[in-house]
Motif scaffolding. Sequence first.
Motif, PDB file in Angstrom:
ATOM      1  N   LEU A  64       2.943   7.836  20.514  1.00  0.00           N
ATOM      2  CA  LEU A  64       4.372   7.992  20.254  1.00  0.00           C
ATOM      3  C   LEU A  64       4.777   7.259  18.979  1.00  0.00           C
ATOM      4  O   LEU A  64       5.488   7.807  18.126  1.00  0.00           O
ATOM      5  CB  LEU A  64       5.171   7.463  21.445  1.00  0.00           C
ATOM      6  N   GLY A  65       4.316   6.032  18.827  1.00  0.00           N
ATOM      7  CA  GLY A  65       4.656   5.285  17.620  1.00  0.00           C
ATOM      8  C   GLY A  65       4.088   5.915  16.367  1.00  0.00           C
ATOM      9  O   GLY A  65       4.769   5.984  15.330  1.00  0.00           O
ATOM     10  N   VAL A 103       4.466  -8.634  13.228  1.00  0.00           N
ATOM     11  CA  VAL A 103       4.546  -9.622  14.313  1.00  0.00           C
ATOM     12  C   VAL A 103       5.742 -10.547  14.135  1.00  0.00           C
ATOM     13  O   VAL A 103       6.188 -11.174  15.099  1.00  0.00           O
ATOM     14  CB  VAL A 103       3.239 -10.436  14.393  1.00  0.00           C
ATOM     15  N   ALA A 104       6.264 -10.638  12.908  1.00  0.00           N
ATOM     16  CA  ALA A 104       7.456 -11.460  12.701  1.00  0.00           C
ATOM     17  C   ALA A 104       8.687 -10.851  13.357  1.00  0.00           C
ATOM     18  O   ALA A 104       9.696 -11.539  13.542  1.00  0.00           O
ATOM     19  CB  ALA A 104       7.707 -11.643  11.202  1.00  0.00           C
ATOM     20  N   LEU A 121       6.957  -0.462  20.738  1.00  0.00           N
ATOM     21  CA  LEU A 121       7.134   0.740  19.916  1.00  0.00           C
ATOM     22  C   LEU A 121       7.797   0.392  18.590  1.00  0.00           C
ATOM     23  O   LEU A 121       7.450   0.958  17.546  1.00  0.00           O
ATOM     24  CB  LEU A 121       7.974   1.759  20.680  1.00  0.00           C
ATOM     25  N   LEU A 122       8.737  -0.539  18.609  1.00  0.00           N
ATOM     26  CA  LEU A 122       9.384  -0.977  17.377  1.00  0.00           C
ATOM     27  C   LEU A 122       8.369  -1.564  16.403  1.00  0.00           C
ATOM     28  O   LEU A 122       8.387  -1.255  15.199  1.00  0.00           O
ATOM     29  CB  LEU A 122      10.466  -2.004  17.702  1.00  0.00           C
ATOM     30  N   LEU A 123       7.462  -2.389  16.914  1.00  0.00           N
ATOM     31  CA  LEU A 123       6.434  -2.975  16.052  1.00  0.00           C
ATOM     32  C   LEU A 123       5.496  -1.909  15.497  1.00  0.00           C
ATOM     33  O   LEU A 123       5.141  -1.933  14.314  1.00  0.00           O
ATOM     34  CB  LEU A 123       5.629  -4.010  16.837  1.00  0.00           C
ATOM     35  N   VAL A 124       5.093  -0.982  16.355  1.00  0.00           N
ATOM     36  CA  VAL A 124       4.153   0.057  15.932  1.00  0.00           C
ATOM     37  C   VAL A 124       4.764   0.934  14.844  1.00  0.00           C
ATOM     38  O   VAL A 124       4.135   1.215  13.818  1.00  0.00           O
ATOM     39  CB  VAL A 124       3.723   0.908  17.144  1.00  0.00           C
ATOM     40  N   VAL A 125       5.986   1.365  15.060  1.00  0.00           N
ATOM     41  CA  VAL A 125       6.632   2.245  14.083  1.00  0.00           C
ATOM     42  C   VAL A 125       6.844   1.523  12.756  1.00  0.00           C
ATOM     43  O   VAL A 125       6.583   2.086  11.678  1.00  0.00           O
ATOM     44  CB  VAL A 125       7.975   2.760  14.645  1.00  0.00           C
ATOM     45  N   TYR A 126       7.294   0.279  12.817  1.00  0.00           N
ATOM     46  CA  TYR A 126       7.540  -0.460  11.581  1.00  0.00           C
ATOM     47  C   TYR A 126       6.251  -0.658  10.790  1.00  0.00           C
ATOM     48  O   TYR A 126       6.232  -0.489   9.566  1.00  0.00           O
ATOM     49  CB  TYR A 126       8.171  -1.815  11.902  1.00  0.00           C
ATOM     50  N   ALA A 127       5.173  -1.012  11.483  1.00  0.00           N
ATOM     51  CA  ALA A 127       3.927  -1.301  10.770  1.00  0.00           C
ATOM     52  C   ALA A 127       3.265  -0.043  10.224  1.00  0.00           C
ATOM     53  O   ALA A 127       2.734  -0.045   9.103  1.00  0.00           O
ATOM     54  CB  ALA A 127       2.962  -2.035  11.701  1.00  0.00           C
ATOM     55  N   ILE A 187      -3.645  -1.311  16.474  1.00  0.00           N
ATOM     56  CA  ILE A 187      -3.673  -2.777  16.411  1.00  0.00           C
ATOM     57  C   ILE A 187      -2.347  -3.362  16.880  1.00  0.00           C
ATOM     58  O   ILE A 187      -2.309  -4.295  17.691  1.00  0.00           O
ATOM     59  CB  ILE A 187      -3.992  -3.242  14.979  1.00  0.00           C
ATOM     60  N   LEU A 188      -1.245  -2.816  16.383  1.00  0.00           N
ATOM     61  CA  LEU A 188       0.065  -3.354  16.761  1.00  0.00           C
ATOM     62  C   LEU A 188       0.415  -3.026  18.202  1.00  0.00           C
ATOM     63  O   LEU A 188       1.115  -3.807  18.862  1.00  0.00           O
ATOM     64  CB  LEU A 188       1.138  -2.813  15.819  1.00  0.00           C
TER      65      LEU A 188
END
Length: 255
Positions: A64-65, A103-104, A121-127, A187-188
């Motif tokens: 999804l991400g 991660v920040a 999901l927020l971390l995955v999409v951003y990265a 990874i995220l």
Amino acid sequence: MPRPVLGLAGLLGLVLVVELLPRVGVVEARFLPPFSEMAASLVAQAGTPAFWQALLGTLRGWALGLTISALAGVALGILIGSVPVLRAATSSTIEFLRPIPSVALIPLAVLLYGTEMRSTLLLVVYASLWPVLMQVLYGVRDVDPVARETARSYRFSSWTQVRTVIWPTALPYVMTGFRLAAGIALILEITGELIIGTPGLGHQIAVAQSSGAVATMYSLVIVAGLVGVCVNVVVRAAERRVLRWHPSVRGEVAQ
């Protein structure tokens, strides 16, 4: 020797080293158990519904991400790259946001969504957004100016220019960004599960570590590594299929 045989030999050598190190006393078994114990724990884990639920949760969050970041990266990349004023206006913002480690954002994600899947999901999409976006920007910049001006002189619509001029040039860059984003997203996803506590393989690894089940922890780490290998193989196969017309892929197949 054929490359697959060499790769298999290297893998078997690693397994042998992991098996022997704790048995000969180089490391303590409570920190690194023999590989046979990890394999036995993995077999035991594979027989439980919780393991498969965790694996499916990780794959669902990853897919999804990655899908969201790929669609957003392609759309934004083509839009920004096609409008010089927009690209000049957003370049400094992109260069400011892109180096921020994902991660920040964990405190912000937890503050917004708690331990729900949306936090990870927020971390995955951003990265994973940035590799796709940057590669698409490079691809749009690489479009032949003569082809672009020819399309304009024939009064092609914006959609027709994207479909017939920009997209064929940018597609190899898109696939490169997608391949990079696939690994980053995994990874995220596992990192978010590990730190935030979102259900998945990462959460299972954290639970095994906190409960002292070292063999189980390593077995789940092995599963995460195998998932990464499968993701890389599938994405590379998709890249070769989509770009089978590209000279680089044709040369790779010929060799």
